[in-house]
Design a protein around this motif. Structure first.
Motif, mmCIF file in Angstrom:
data_model
loop_
_atom_site.group_PDB
_atom_site.id
_atom_site.type_symbol
_atom_site.label_atom_id
_atom_site.label_comp_id
_atom_site.label_asym_id
_atom_site.label_seq_id
_atom_site.Cartn_x
_atom_site.Cartn_y
_atom_site.Cartn_z
ATOM 1 N N MET A 1 -2.584 12.763 -12.368
ATOM 2 C CA MET A 1 -3.287 11.523 -12.712
ATOM 3 C C MET A 1 -4.523 11.859 -13.550
ATOM 4 S SD MET A 1 -4.834 8.611 -10.159
ATOM 5 C CE MET A 1 -3.194 8.218 -9.581
ATOM 6 N N THR A 2 -4.721 11.161 -14.657
ATOM 7 C CA THR A 2 -5.861 11.414 -15.534
ATOM 8 C C THR A 2 -7.145 10.881 -14.913
ATOM 9 O OG1 THR A 2 -5.456 9.337 -16.699
ATOM 10 C CG2 THR A 2 -4.405 11.327 -17.581
ATOM 11 N N PHE A 3 -8.257 11.476 -15.327
ATOM 12 C CA PHE A 3 -9.570 11.059 -14.829
ATOM 13 C C PHE A 3 -9.911 9.673 -15.356
ATOM 14 C CE2 PHE A 3 -14.158 10.725 -15.483
ATOM 15 C CZ PHE A 3 -14.614 10.906 -14.192
ATOM 16 N N ASP A 4 -10.338 8.807 -14.474
ATOM 17 C CA ASP A 4 -10.707 7.442 -14.820
ATOM 18 C C ASP A 4 -12.186 7.265 -14.486
ATOM 19 O OD1 ASP A 4 -11.191 4.701 -14.922
ATOM 20 O OD2 ASP A 4 -9.138 4.204 -14.384
ATOM 21 N N HIS A 5 -12.998 7.050 -15.530
ATOM 22 C CA HIS A 5 -14.444 6.929 -15.334
ATOM 23 C C HIS A 5 -14.786 5.747 -14.438
ATOM 24 C CE1 HIS A 5 -18.696 7.300 -16.192
ATOM 25 N NE2 HIS A 5 -18.730 6.049 -16.613
ATOM 26 N N ASN A 6 -14.128 4.605 -14.648
ATOM 27 C CA ASN A 6 -14.399 3.423 -13.829
ATOM 28 C C ASN A 6 -14.023 3.658 -12.368
ATOM 29 O OD1 ASN A 6 -15.349 2.016 -16.047
ATOM 30 N ND2 ASN A 6 -13.404 0.973 -16.434
ATOM 31 N N ALA A 7 -12.891 4.343 -12.155
ATOM 32 C CA ALA A 7 -12.480 4.659 -10.785
ATOM 33 C C ALA A 7 -13.521 5.537 -10.105
ATOM 34 C CB ALA A 7 -11.118 5.363 -10.799
ATOM 35 N N TYR B 1 -9.503 3.254 -2.510
ATOM 36 C CA TYR B 1 -9.400 2.865 -3.920
ATOM 37 C C TYR B 1 -7.987 3.072 -4.437
ATOM 38 C CZ TYR B 1 -9.696 2.828 -8.942
ATOM 39 O OH TYR B 1 -9.444 2.539 -10.257
ATOM 40 N N TYR B 2 -7.416 4.237 -4.167
ATOM 41 C CA TYR B 2 -6.092 4.538 -4.715
ATOM 42 C C TYR B 2 -4.981 3.740 -4.033
ATOM 43 C CZ TYR B 2 -8.048 8.052 -7.743
ATOM 44 O OH TYR B 2 -8.769 8.675 -8.742
ATOM 45 N N TYR C 1 -5.158 0.598 -5.845
ATOM 46 C CA TYR C 1 -4.627 0.803 -7.205
ATOM 47 C C TYR C 1 -3.100 0.737 -7.213
ATOM 48 C CZ TYR C 1 -3.507 3.245 -11.577
ATOM 49 O OH TYR C 1 -2.995 3.578 -12.792
ATOM 50 N N ASN D 1 -1.934 -2.762 -6.195
ATOM 51 C CA ASN D 1 -2.539 -3.809 -7.009
ATOM 52 C C ASN D 1 -3.187 -4.882 -6.120
ATOM 53 O OD1 ASN D 1 -3.298 -5.068 -9.415
ATOM 54 N ND2 ASN D 1 -1.437 -6.310 -9.488
#
Length: 291
Positions: free
Chosen positions: A1-7, A250-251, A254, A257
């Motif tokens: 999973m790519t890094f998500d700044h908002n996450a 959080y995940y 995610y 949804n």
């Protein structure tokens, strides 16, 4: 999973709020006052409304003072009903928080045209908006999410509060009569704790809402309480559980949804379930080994 700044911003803010709530919740659990956190989280609503009417701002020192005063008033009412009127403690809590929360709802209804405040927002919050709720200086410089700074300040204040009064909080939590006999003012310590709980809850409302604040106040410390009888270890476990509640919650939200705050509260409940299973299993092992 790519890094998500908002996450990352959402998770770190949730973790900071979990830390500040969990540290205070540890002493609420030890004092058997967990539901007072619920009472305060609802009872401060009239203070928020009145502070907004005077200041016309939804955040700031006026709102914190208004909520803090109502939190202390709620504590005094509960104490009066349970000690002077001899009403059962749980009934005193229920009467106080429903009455004050109802007054807050009525005030919002009466001054709906003057108040940009929604009781649903206070109850549920929306942590997903943290990355777009920015602190912008007058010269246009963007400092980042405003709530992140608030959460960081909360953690610092709560840590200093507990470090400064740790001995008093510990003694009054385990034996209030002994604390009084050695000159510790249990009333002042109790009001100080309730005042800090009031401040922490109201400053966290806008980000995560009262429901998640209550979950973070009660569930991680209650989970840690089942895992150890050592206070310092209980505090450490509470912090670890709070951080992982934010991360995993959080995940979960995610992937399904769904509501981030709801997922975090749900994950904290799963941690508690695992602690209950582990605690019962450990007790059975001890009983079997002694047989």
């Amino acid at each position: 999973m790519t890094f998500d700044h908002n996450a990352f911003l959402i998770i770190i803010t949730g973790a900071l709020i979990a830390i500040s709530c969990g540290l205070l919740g540890t002493f609420l659990i030890l004092r058997r006052m967990a539901m007072i956190g619920d009472a305060i989280s609802h009872a401060v609503l009239p203070g928020i409304v009145l502070a907004f009417l005077f200041s016309q701002q939804r955040e700031g020192i006026a709102v914190i003072i208004g909520a803090g005063v109502l939190g202390i008033i709620a504590t005094l009412i509960i104490d009066y009903l349970s000690t002077k009127i001899k009403l059962q403690h749980d009934a005193s809590i229920g009467v106080t928080f429903t009455w004050l929360f109802a007054i807050g709802i009525i005030l919002i209804t009466l001054f709906a045209g003057q108040i940009d405040l929604d009781q649903d927002c206070v109850l549920y919050g929306e942590i997903a908006y943290i990355p777009i709720d920015l602190w912008i200086l007058p010269n246009g410089t963007i400092m980042g999410p405003r709530v992140l700074y608030v959460a960081l300040i909360n953690v610092i204040l709560v840590i200093f509060f507990i470090m400064y009064l740790f001995k008093e909080l510990k003694i009054t939590s385990f034996d209030a009569e002994f604390a009084s006999s050695i000159g510790i003012s249990t009333g002042i310590i109790n009001l100080s704790l309730m005042g800090m709980v009031s401040y922490t809850t109201v400053s966290s409302f806008e980000a995560v809402g009262a429901i998640l604040v209550l979950a973070l106040l009660v569930v991680p410390p209650a989970t840690a309480y089942l895992l150890t009888s050592n206070l310092k270890r209980m505090i450490l476990y509470t912090l670890i559980i709070g951080v992982f509640t934010s991360l995993i919650g959080y995940y979960v939200a995610y992937y399904i949804n769904g509501s981030i705050a709801g997922a975090m509260a749900g994950v904290s409940g799963i941690f508690l379930l695992f602690a209950i299973i582990y605690s019962n299993f450990a007790k059975r092992i001890i009983i079997f080994s002694k047989a």
